[in-house]
Every structure is written in structure tokens, then in C-alpha cells.
Scaffold this motif. Sequence first.
Motif, short mmCIF file in Angstrom:
data_model
loop_
_atom_site.label_atom_id
_atom_site.label_comp_id
_atom_site.label_asym_id
_atom_site.label_seq_id
_atom_site.Cartn_x
_atom_site.Cartn_y
_atom_site.Cartn_z
N UNK A 39 0.80 -1.22 0.00
CA UNK A 39 0.00 0.00 0.00
C UNK A 39 0.84 1.28 0.00
N UNK A 40 2.00 1.24 -0.61
CA UNK A 40 2.84 2.43 -0.71
C UNK A 40 2.62 3.12 -2.06
N UNK A 41 2.63 4.46 -2.08
CA UNK A 41 2.44 5.18 -3.35
C UNK A 41 3.55 4.84 -4.35
N UNK A 42 3.17 4.65 -5.60
CA UNK A 42 4.13 4.35 -6.65
C UNK A 42 4.93 5.61 -6.99
N UNK A 43 6.23 5.47 -7.09
CA UNK A 43 7.10 6.59 -7.40
C UNK A 43 7.50 6.54 -8.87
N UNK A 44 7.41 7.69 -9.53
CA UNK A 44 7.79 7.76 -10.94
C UNK A 44 9.14 8.45 -11.05
N UNK A 45 10.06 7.81 -11.74
CA UNK A 45 11.41 8.35 -11.86
C UNK A 45 11.73 8.66 -13.32
N UNK A 46 12.60 9.62 -13.52
CA UNK A 46 13.07 9.97 -14.87
C UNK A 46 14.26 9.08 -15.19
N UNK A 47 14.05 8.14 -16.11
CA UNK A 47 15.08 7.15 -16.42
C UNK A 47 15.46 7.23 -17.89
#
Length: 291
Positions: A39-47
Motif C-alpha cells: 500500500x505504498x504510493x508508486x514513485x515515478x522516476x526519470x530514467x
Amino acid sequence: MHTMWKGTVSFGLVNIPIKLHAATENKDVKLRQLHKECQSPIKYEKVCPVCEREVEQQEIVKAYEYAKNKFVMLDEEEVAELKKENTDKSVEIVDFVKLEEIDPIYFERSYYLSPNEGGSKAYVLLRQALQDTGKIGVAKIMIRSKEQLAVIRVYQNTLVMETIHYPDEVRNTVDVPNVPEEEETVKKELDTAKMLIDQLTTEFDPGKYQDDYRNALLELIEERKNQDQVATAKDKKKPDNVTNLMDALQASLDKANKGTGKGTGKGKTTKKKTTTSKKKASTNNKTKKNA
């Protein structure tokens, strides 16, 4: 009401100090994406897909893609200079037209205009002039790094600025697929359609229209909260400094041993082999002498 921009509205020799306020707000219910397991928020990364690693902000540059995978690199300073040249904090009314001459497809977003210090008299003058003539002003303004075309009109005793699309931003209707050409309609069917329109015709009352989906979604969310059907995101596990220190020391020790051959077993093996060879040679010599 939050002030998002300050400047002046000018027409002819009249300058009105004004403040700009967003006239509308987005009330969409924003849903977050969680990892189902914890239940942790999904993190979006610049890859970077080529380097296969996360890219820091200082490594990113702006560019314009003029063809597939073909880019023109743009210098941040050059772009900033262009912005500076076009941002003079003024709204210049260049024309006055009738509101009905502008199709609603051009309208984008609404902003309230309020007079800044010393601007009340000129504000009232423009408002009264627009009301008496039944006209609206066409102007240009720079908002959020984009030069916008806009119109200024009166709405419930307040000046409103509506940003509108440029003509080249409105797509041509001839590009819309499968639009039927003129066809002859059956008179009876047309009369029935007109009768239905007449029966449903009323005065526009915006208060009677509601976002049924949003209201239902908010009710469902509130119901789940009351039933304690909620999830709490787990805190990210903090690294153990002691463990990290031991790992670093061990890595340093392994690196040092590689240079000396210690800890690898190679030095000892060589020594054993040499000693064993000497013993074998000594035994052979003794055997020859005895023979």
C-alpha cells in the motif's frame, strides 16, 4: 482569492493596474496508485532508456523533436531570454468585437480581473464602456511561458479575461472522419425532433447540473472511511549506518587483499606447490643415492 498575476490592462492611453485570479477550479477526484502488496504510493522516476539509470535534473536539457528521434537542442538561457522579451506584465487590448462573433470552440480558460492599487476608477470606466457598447476586448497576454490570445468581457459586474485558442490551434473540421454529407431528411422525423427540442427548451440554470460520477465516487470514499477500510503506507526502511559501515570496511579490505593476493588463496597455494616440489625432488635424490 489567490492572486496569480499582477500587471496592467491597457486600451488606448488608459492603463488599469489589475490582479489576475483563476475563475474556475478543477474538482476532479484525484486517485493515487499504490503498490498492492504494501500500500505504498508508486514513485515515478526519470530514467534514460539507453543509459539504464535515473537521470538527475541537472542532466536534463530541453529540445524540440522536429522528426522521429531528431531533435534541436535549446539552450536554457536562450529560452529564458525569449520569455523575458515577451513578458512585460501588460495586457494590451488591440481590438473590440462582439461576443457572438467568437465560436465557443475557441474559449479555453477564465480568469477574474480585480483592480490593483489606484486602478478602481479606470476599472469601472472599462467595465461601463463594455456594458454600454455590448463589445468585448481582444488582447494578448503572457501566462506560464506561453503567449495567449484573450478576450476581456463583463460577467456579473466583474471583468473577466478568457484565454482563447489561436486559429491554427483549432483543428479543421474537414479532417474529422465519417462526417455525412447533406442528406434529405424525412419531414415527419424532423418535425418530431423539433417538437422534442421545444419540450426540453428552458432557461439555462447552471445550478441544476451536477457531476453525478464525482458525487458517487466521493460517497463511496466516505463510506469506506467510515467502515475503516483504509490503507496506511509503510515507511521506507532506513539504512542501518552500522551495517553500511561494516559493508564499506569489508569492501575496502577485499579490495586491498586483491592487490596483495591475500585472502584469495593464490599465494598460499603457490607456496604449498613449491614446498611439495622440493620435497619430491629431495626424495628422488635420496632414492638415487641409495641405489
